[in-house]
Design a protein around this motif. Structure first.
Motif, PDB file in Angstrom:
ATOM      1  N   VAL A 168       7.927   5.445   3.334  1.00 26.04           N
ATOM      2  CA  VAL A 168       8.664   5.594   4.523  1.00 26.04           C
ATOM      3  C   VAL A 168       7.528   5.561   5.949  1.00 26.04           C
ATOM      4  N   GLY A 169       6.651   6.708   5.880  1.00 28.44           N
ATOM      5  CA  GLY A 169       5.664   6.912   6.960  1.00 28.44           C
ATOM      6  C   GLY A 169       4.753   5.621   7.030  1.00 28.44           C
ATOM      7  N   TYR A 170       4.895   5.136   8.425  1.00 25.69           N
ATOM      8  CA  TYR A 170       3.762   4.117   8.585  1.00 25.69           C
ATOM      9  C   TYR A 170       2.738   4.522   9.675  1.00 25.69           C
ATOM     10  N   ALA A 224      12.715   7.779  -7.332  1.00 22.48           N
ATOM     11  CA  ALA A 224      12.320   7.179  -5.987  1.00 22.48           C
ATOM     12  C   ALA A 224      11.032   5.881  -6.291  1.00 22.48           C
ATOM     13  N   GLN A 225      10.380   6.228  -6.975  1.00 23.33           N
ATOM     14  CA  GLN A 225       9.537   5.100  -7.270  1.00 23.33           C
ATOM     15  C   GLN A 225       9.937   3.963  -7.908  1.00 23.33           C
ATOM     16  N   TYR A 226      11.084   4.122  -8.723  1.00 27.15           N
ATOM     17  CA  TYR A 226      11.684   2.785  -9.057  1.00 27.15           C
ATOM     18  C   TYR A 226      12.473   2.046  -7.926  1.00 27.15           C
ATOM     19  N   SER A 265       0.864  -1.507  -0.010  1.00 30.28           N
ATOM     20  CA  SER A 265      -0.127  -0.164  -0.026  1.00 30.28           C
ATOM     21  C   SER A 265       0.866   1.255   0.010  1.00 30.28           C
ATOM     22  N   ARG A 266       0.241   2.321  -0.369  1.00 26.95           N
ATOM     23  CA  ARG A 266       0.907   3.672  -0.260  1.00 26.95           C
ATOM     24  C   ARG A 266       0.266   4.420   0.786  1.00 26.95           C
ATOM     25  N   SER A 267       0.406   5.872   0.944  1.00 26.20           N
ATOM     26  CA  SER A 267      -0.022   6.614   1.887  1.00 26.20           C
ATOM     27  C   SER A 267      -1.734   6.872   1.993  1.00 26.20           C
TER      28      SER A 267
HETATM   29  O1  3PG Z   1       6.036   8.500   3.724  1.00 29.77           O
HETATM   30  C1  3PG Z   1       6.500   8.513   2.655  1.00 29.77           C
HETATM   31  O2  3PG Z   1       7.442   8.011   2.473  1.00 29.77           O
HETATM   32  C2  3PG Z   1       6.025   9.514   1.829  1.00 29.77           C
HETATM   33  O3  3PG Z   1       4.900  10.277   2.449  1.00 29.77           O
HETATM   34  C3  3PG Z   1       5.159   8.866   0.598  1.00 29.77           C
HETATM   35  O4  3PG Z   1       4.123   8.229   0.625  1.00 29.77           O
HETATM   36  P1  3PG Z   1       3.421   7.818  -0.705  1.00 29.77           P
HETATM   37  O5  3PG Z   1       4.308   7.805  -1.870  1.00 29.77           O
HETATM   38  O6  3PG Z   1       2.965   6.203  -0.297  1.00 29.77           O
HETATM   39  O7  3PG Z   1       2.400   8.854  -0.533  1.00 29.77           O
END
Ligand code: 3PG
Ligand code: NAD
Length: 540
Positions: free
Chosen positions: A84-86, A298-300, A59-61
């Motif tokens: 990063v952020g969880y 970054a996405q890669y 998942s993403r944010s």
């Molecule tokens: O916590 C993070 O690394 C950024 O907020 C990016 O999170 P996301 O790409 O899932 O929105």
């Protein structure tokens, strides 16, 4: 039948992640077949439905992995946060449920830091406003006059991955860098040429630009509220490309309206994707829709890393970036990996060969390991024991908790060895003084798992497939009887090992068989003459 693992992906991922999951490199190949359900920007109701039979969630944010979602996830074993952020994941509940949470720290650091500097420059030089005006046909060279960064002071809260990269970039613009981060050493400040401030107040009092780079948690939520904003110099500016809520939005709006704070640039908001309207529309505020990590590079890196984490987790290996297994970081070497498998096997074996109420488990390790590696062996042993002795899903994540809940104690001891010996002794003690079993195992040639002893009986047998553990009187004819009985039942013997304590005394045999064995066949064995006991040990 081959098991199918469902991987649900609810946020947009780089193609590299799907490529790696679909065409696994041989060293990361998993035995299960993967069913990948990829729904970028999945709506909540779809996620809640899909999660029911999902094994791995990526998942993403925007996906809140909260109690509602986790409670529906009956098969979930991994939550892979592709960033990063969880703060949006209920990690406590995930841990309780044995679900491993992983993330990808450091992979979007540069992008987030570059965006922070981009926002800062855009704000002080009014670039978005100038662009809008000029592209609409205007030519206002005086209206868009700004300020320089050189010689201004930037105050960084949180000198972690992103914070220290921002520090470096700010230095490049000749800014004075001060930082507040009570959790890191003096060295990190020195290396990043950031002046350490011991309190947030000291930092606030001296900075022209305040930039937050801390995670969102109980301690940091609202850490920059009205009181803190008023402690800054009049005319300061605020950057938030970390998480909404670290800077209290209503308070920020208030000081912006007063003109006490003269500008803010924000990428992350309290209520995404519908942030506070008055804040985002404020003339002195520039905003972006949480795009700190949104670059090809970054996405890669994130896509590649998250796919590898998922494959490692599915292979039962310890991952590189566990969020809820902080005491076990990298599984240092392949040697440790093999040793941890031995530890899991020996304890799973031990769990199946006693009939008393266990009280204490003990692992004695003959090797030269550091504290972290010993912890890996300990968790592996607990996991191996409980995965036989517990109905619950047991993983590295919840193994210790389940053990505690069962009221079992665990002791681990290392006997340092002058040669590079890799031997384990797993013991189970009952409540009564005489109740005890012990199982020894060794890694031959550093890689081949062998069972070496059960109590006083010595062996050298592969710890693989199903095994029959048999005790008998040491009399002629026993091996022949057992061999023909198993043959009659169509059971093929892969390995047979006999050990006895003394001639004519007691003997113990281990029979490694091909394929699965019915429990009735083992029950039939017990009826043979001179057999004392026979039990099946499976799942090795
Ligand atoms: O916590 C993070 O690394 C950024 O907020 C990016 O999170 P996301 O790409 O899932 O929105
Ligand atoms: N906008 C985006 O898309 C984007 C991209 C990447 C990271 N982020 C966010 O940026 C933040 C920082 O990310 P990171 O990769 O640098 O994380 P990090 O863990 O490397 O750094 C965080 C730092 O904050 C410090 N810290 C924690 N609590 C603190 C407190 N109460 N006071 C002061 N310092 C404290 C820690 O010691 C650590 O050094 C996180 O919130 C992350 O989610 C956002």
């Amino acid at each position: 039948m081959e098991k199918t693992v469902k991987i649900l992906i609810t946020g947009k991922l780089h193609d590299i992640a799907l490529k790696l999951l679909n065409n696994q490199p041989s060293e990361l190949a998993v035995s299960e077949s993967l069913k990948i359900v990829y729904i970028p920007d999945a709506p909540r109701d779809i996620i809640l439905k899909e999660i029911e039979d999902t094994h791995v969630l990526i998942s993403r944010s925007e996906t809140d992995v909260d109690a509602e979602l986790l409670r529906k996830a009956k098969k979930l074993s991994v939550v892979a946060r592709a960033a990063v952020g969880y703060g949006n994941i209920d990690c406590d509940l995930a841990t309780e449920m044995g679900i491993l949470v992983v993330n990808t720290p450091g992979k979007n650091t540069n992008s987030a830091a570059e965006l922070t500097m981009g926002l800062l420059l855009a704000l002080v030089r009014k670039i978005p406003q100038a662009h809008m005006s000029t592209s609409a046909g205007g030519w206002n060279r005086h209206k868009f006059s700004g300020t320089e960064l050189g010689d201004k002071t930037i105050g960084i809260v949180g000198l972690g991955n992103v914070g220290h990269r921002v520090a470096k970039f700010a230095k490049g613009f000749d800014m004075r860098v001060i930082a507040y981060d009570p959790y890191i050493s003096e060295d990190v400040f020195r290396k990043n040429q950031a002046e350490r401030k011991n309190t947030l107040e000291e930092l606030l009092a001296e900075c022209d630009v305040l930039s937050v780079h801390v995670p969102l948690n109980k301690e940091t939520k609202g850490m920059i509220s009205l009181v803190e904003l008023k402690k800054m110099r009049k005319g300061g500016i605020i950057l938030n490309a970390a998480r909404g809520g670290i800077v209290a939005e209503r308070a920020l709006l208030e000081v912006l309206n007063e003109g006490y704070i003269v500008g803010a640039a924000i990428d992350t908001f309290d209520n995404e994707p519908k942030p506070l309207q008055e804040l985002i529309a404020h003339p002195n505020v520039i905003v972006t829709p949480h795009i700190g990590a949104s670059t090809a590079e970054a996405q890669y890196r994130i896509g590649e890393t998250i796919a590898i984490q998922v494959l490692k987790a599915l292979r039962g290996e310890i991952v590189d970036y566990p969020v809820n297994l902080p005491h076990v970081s990298l599984l240092g070497s392949n040697d440790l990996k093999v040793f941890s498998v031995l530890s899991e096997k020996v304890s799973r074996f031990g769990a199946q060969i006693f009939d008393f109420q266990p009280a204490i488990l003990k692992l004695t390790v003959k090797a030269n390991l550091n504290k972290e590696d010993l912890q890996v062996l300990k968790l592996s042993a607990i996991k191996g024991f409980l995965s036989h002795a517990s109905e619950e899903f047991v993983s590295y994540v919840n193994a210790e908790k389940i053990l505690q809940r069962k009221g079992l104690e665990f002791e681990i001891e290392m006997t340092p060895s002058s040669s590079a010996k890799n031997e384990l002794l797993f013991e189970v003690y009952g409540k009564g003084t005489s109740e005890k079993i012990s199982v020894g195992a060794v890694l031959y040639d550093g890689k081949f798992a062998r069972l070496s002893s059960i109590n006083d009986f010595l062996f050298e047998i592969e710890l693989d497939n199903d095994l029959i553990v048999m005790q008998n009187h040491d009399r002629p004819g026993v091996i022949g009887d057992v061999g023909s009985y198993l043959a009659k039942n169509n059971v093929n013997i892969a390995q047979f090992e006999l050990s006895r304590n003394r001639r004519g005394g007691m003997a113990m045999s281990l029979i490694r068989i091909d394929g699965d064995l019915e429990s009735e066949v083992v029950a039939g064995l017990r009826k043979l003459p001179n057999l004392i006991s026979a039990r099946l040990v499976s799942g090795l």
